[in-house]
Design an enzyme around this catalytic site. Sequence first.
Site, PDB file in Angstrom:
ATOM      1  N   ALA A   1       7.109   1.914  14.598  1.00  0.00           N
ATOM      2  CA  ALA A   1       5.773   2.476  14.382  1.00  0.00           C
ATOM      3  C   ALA A   1       5.965   3.734  13.540  1.00  0.00           C
ATOM      4  O   ALA A   1       6.764   4.607  13.901  1.00  0.00           O
ATOM      5  CB  ALA A   1       5.149   2.823  15.727  1.00  0.00           C
ATOM      6  N   LYS A  20      12.292  -1.185   8.255  1.00  0.00           N
ATOM      7  CA  LYS A  20      12.749  -1.937   7.080  1.00  0.00           C
ATOM      8  C   LYS A  20      12.671  -3.449   7.286  1.00  0.00           C
ATOM      9  O   LYS A  20      12.308  -4.181   6.374  1.00  0.00           O
ATOM     10  CB  LYS A  20      14.186  -1.530   6.723  1.00  0.00           C
ATOM     11  CG  LYS A  20      14.299  -0.072   6.297  1.00  0.00           C
ATOM     12  CD  LYS A  20      15.644   0.246   5.708  1.00  0.00           C
ATOM     13  CE  LYS A  20      15.809  -0.388   4.362  1.00  0.00           C
ATOM     14  NZ  LYS A  20      14.922   0.162   3.334  1.00  0.00           N
ATOM     15  N   THR A  54      18.818  -1.495  -7.195  1.00  0.00           N
ATOM     16  CA  THR A  54      17.450  -1.116  -7.589  1.00  0.00           C
ATOM     17  C   THR A  54      17.512   0.258  -8.236  1.00  0.00           C
ATOM     18  O   THR A  54      18.262   1.137  -7.809  1.00  0.00           O
ATOM     19  CB  THR A  54      16.485  -1.130  -6.389  1.00  0.00           C
ATOM     20  OG1 THR A  54      16.898  -0.153  -5.428  1.00  0.00           O
ATOM     21  CG2 THR A  54      16.416  -2.498  -5.735  1.00  0.00           C
ATOM     22  N   ALA A  75      11.840   3.397 -10.996  1.00  0.00           N
ATOM     23  CA  ALA A  75      10.892   3.012 -12.049  1.00  0.00           C
ATOM     24  C   ALA A  75      11.551   2.201 -13.160  1.00  0.00           C
ATOM     25  O   ALA A  75      10.870   1.517 -13.926  1.00  0.00           O
ATOM     26  CB  ALA A  75      10.251   4.263 -12.642  1.00  0.00           C
ATOM     27  N   ASP A  77       2.578   5.866  -4.327  1.00  0.00           N
ATOM     28  CA  ASP A  77       3.314   5.965  -3.051  1.00  0.00           C
ATOM     29  C   ASP A  77       4.455   4.944  -3.072  1.00  0.00           C
ATOM     30  O   ASP A  77       4.207   3.741  -3.043  1.00  0.00           O
ATOM     31  CB  ASP A  77       2.353   5.678  -1.885  1.00  0.00           C
ATOM     32  CG  ASP A  77       3.023   5.815  -0.525  1.00  0.00           C
ATOM     33  OD1 ASP A  77       4.239   6.137  -0.473  1.00  0.00           O
ATOM     34  OD2 ASP A  77       2.345   5.587   0.487  1.00  0.00           O
ATOM     35  N   GLY A  86      11.584  -0.427  -1.765  1.00  0.00           N
ATOM     36  CA  GLY A  86      12.857  -1.148  -1.668  1.00  0.00           C
ATOM     37  C   GLY A  86      12.732  -2.368  -0.760  1.00  0.00           C
ATOM     38  O   GLY A  86      13.303  -3.427  -1.044  1.00  0.00           O
ATOM     39  N   ASP A  87      11.962  -2.238   0.313  1.00  0.00           N
ATOM     40  CA  ASP A  87      11.776  -3.371   1.236  1.00  0.00           C
ATOM     41  C   ASP A  87      10.939  -4.465   0.571  1.00  0.00           C
ATOM     42  O   ASP A  87      11.191  -5.656   0.773  1.00  0.00           O
ATOM     43  CB  ASP A  87      11.083  -2.911   2.520  1.00  0.00           C
ATOM     44  CG  ASP A  87      11.850  -1.801   3.221  1.00  0.00           C
ATOM     45  OD1 ASP A  87      13.083  -1.734   3.054  1.00  0.00           O
ATOM     46  OD2 ASP A  87      11.210  -0.996   3.923  1.00  0.00           O
ATOM     47  N   SER A 138       3.451  -2.674  -5.395  1.00  0.00           N
ATOM     48  CA  SER A 138       3.442  -1.961  -4.101  1.00  0.00           C
ATOM     49  C   SER A 138       3.392  -0.443  -4.285  1.00  0.00           C
ATOM     50  O   SER A 138       2.800   0.244  -3.466  1.00  0.00           O
ATOM     51  CB  SER A 138       4.647  -2.371  -3.249  1.00  0.00           C
ATOM     52  OG  SER A 138       5.795  -1.616  -3.590  1.00  0.00           O
ATOM     53  N   GLY A 153       0.930   3.383   1.371  1.00  0.00           N
ATOM     54  CA  GLY A 153       1.536   2.748   2.539  1.00  0.00           C
ATOM     55  C   GLY A 153       2.643   1.783   2.145  1.00  0.00           C
ATOM     56  O   GLY A 153       2.926   1.570   0.959  1.00  0.00           O
TER      57      GLY A 153
HETATM   58  P1  ADP Z   1      14.327   2.607  -2.563  1.00  0.00           P
HETATM   59  O1  ADP Z   1      12.856   2.449  -2.321  1.00  0.00           O
HETATM   60  O2  ADP Z   1      15.174   1.817  -1.629  1.00  0.00           O
HETATM   61  O3  ADP Z   1      14.792   4.025  -2.714  1.00  0.00           O
HETATM   62  P2  ADP Z   1      14.105   2.233  -5.449  1.00  0.00           P
HETATM   63  O4  ADP Z   1      13.567   3.617  -5.591  1.00  0.00           O
HETATM   64  O5  ADP Z   1      15.187   1.824  -6.388  1.00  0.00           O
HETATM   65  O6  ADP Z   1      14.639   1.926  -3.980  1.00  0.00           O
HETATM   66  O7  ADP Z   1      12.872   1.237  -5.602  1.00  0.00           O
HETATM   67  C1  ADP Z   1      12.979  -0.136  -5.303  1.00  0.00           C
HETATM   68  C2  ADP Z   1      12.239  -0.943  -6.341  1.00  0.00           C
HETATM   69  O8  ADP Z   1      10.869  -0.545  -6.333  1.00  0.00           O
HETATM   70  C3  ADP Z   1      12.710  -0.732  -7.772  1.00  0.00           C
HETATM   71  O9  ADP Z   1      13.743  -1.626  -8.117  1.00  0.00           O
HETATM   72  C4  ADP Z   1      11.441  -1.022  -8.557  1.00  0.00           C
HETATM   73  O10 ADP Z   1      11.306  -2.415  -8.738  1.00  0.00           O
HETATM   74  C5  ADP Z   1      10.336  -0.534  -7.633  1.00  0.00           C
HETATM   75  N1  ADP Z   1       9.904   0.841  -7.958  1.00  0.00           N
HETATM   76  C6  ADP Z   1      10.244   1.990  -7.335  1.00  0.00           C
HETATM   77  N2  ADP Z   1       9.658   3.058  -7.907  1.00  0.00           N
HETATM   78  C7  ADP Z   1       8.922   2.569  -8.939  1.00  0.00           C
HETATM   79  C8  ADP Z   1       8.064   3.148  -9.943  1.00  0.00           C
HETATM   80  N3  ADP Z   1       7.853   4.467 -10.003  1.00  0.00           N
HETATM   81  N4  ADP Z   1       7.480   2.315 -10.844  1.00  0.00           N
HETATM   82  C9  ADP Z   1       7.673   0.975 -10.799  1.00  0.00           C
HETATM   83  N5  ADP Z   1       8.465   0.374  -9.884  1.00  0.00           N
HETATM   84  C10 ADP Z   1       9.082   1.149  -8.970  1.00  0.00           C
END
Ligand code: ADP
Length: 291
Positions: A17, A45, A211, A214, A237, A242-243, A273, A278
Site C-alpha cells: 500500500a 513492484k 532502461t 527518457a 510522474d 520501470g514496472d 505511463s 500514479g
Molecule cells: P526506473 O523507473 O526503474 O528508474 P527508468 O527511469 O529507466 O527506470 O524508466 C523506465 C522506462 O520508463 C524507460 O525505459 C522509459 O521507457 C520510460 N521512461 C522513464 N522516464 C521517461 C520520460 N521522461 N519520458 C519517456 N519515457 C520515460
Amino acid sequence: MGVDLGLDLIVVGSANADLVVAVERRPGPGETVLGSDTSVLPGGKGANTAVAAARLGAKVALLGAVGNDGHGELLLESLRTAGVDTSLVRRSDRPTGAAYIFVTPDGENSILVSPGANSALSEQDVDLADARVLVASLEVPLPTVEHAVAVAVQRGIRPVVNISPMAELSAGTLAALDPVVVNEHEAAQLIGQGADLRGLLDLGPRSAVVTLGARGALVIEADGTHEVESPKVDAVDTTGAGDAFTGALAAQLAEGADLVTAAHLAVKVAAISVTRKGAQPSYPTAEEVRG
Ligand code: ADP
C-alpha cells in the site's frame, strides 16, 4: 506439475500500500510536521508489473503475499479489477507491505518501505502454475526469487528478473535469465559506473535490457546491441515507469515476440505511463498503445 490456470505470465514480487502525504518539508530528527490527507494507493513492484501486463491483455497471476488487513483487501481488489489472477497471492499473519511516501513541493519523494507480508513470501510458497514467462523483482526475499527462477527453468518457463532493488543474485540464477532487466543506476552497481553496458552479459545472463529513462532502453544480446528510442513525451510522474516497462516487456515475450520487438512496445507503454499521475492508474490498455 504446475496447475493449468491458462496463464501467459507469472509475476513473483511485492504488493505494497503506497501511503502518500504531501509535506512542506521533511521532518528532521525529533521534529513533528503536519502534512496533507493520506492517499492510499495500490503499489509494490510486483503488483505494478502484473497490472501493467494485465492491462495489455496478458493472462497474468501474481505470486506474492499480503496481510489479513484492509490494505491487503485494497491490493487484492485492485489486482482483480485489472484482471490479474490472485489465486497465488498468499495471506500472511504479517501486515501488508506499506510504502510511506512524503512528497515535498520540489516534487522530490522520500520513501520508507515496511515490507511486512512481502518478507514472508518463502520458497515453500513457490508453487508455479504453467506459464510461458516468469518475471520477478526483488522487494521479496532473494532466496524465494532464486528458487522461483530454478523451478521456472525446470518447467521450461522463460525467466526474466528485474534486479530492483539491487540484490546479489547467484551466478546460477544470473545464467538462466533471458533477459535481466536493470535501470542505469542498477547497471552501474553491477558492472561499474561508465562501463560498457555489454559487460552485463559477462555476468552470465542470456540477454540484458537496460532502461535509460527518457532515452528509452538498450537491448543487449549475444549477437548485438539495439538502441530502442522512447517516444518524446511531457513527463508528469515517473512513479512505476520501470514496472510498466518490465510488465509490458514480459507480456510481449509471453506472446512470442522477440526481445527487441518487446522492448519497442515496452518503451511506448512506459512513455504513456509517465504522462499520467500514479503507478498502476497510469498504465495504458493495448488499445491506447496502438492508438
Ligand atoms: P526506473 O523507473 O526503474 O528508474 P527508468 O527511469 O529507466 O527506470 O524508466 C523506465 C522506462 O520508463 C524507460 O525505459 C522509459 O521507457 C520510460 N521512461 C522513464 N522516464 C521517461 C520520460 N521522461 N519520458 C519517456 N519515457 C520515460
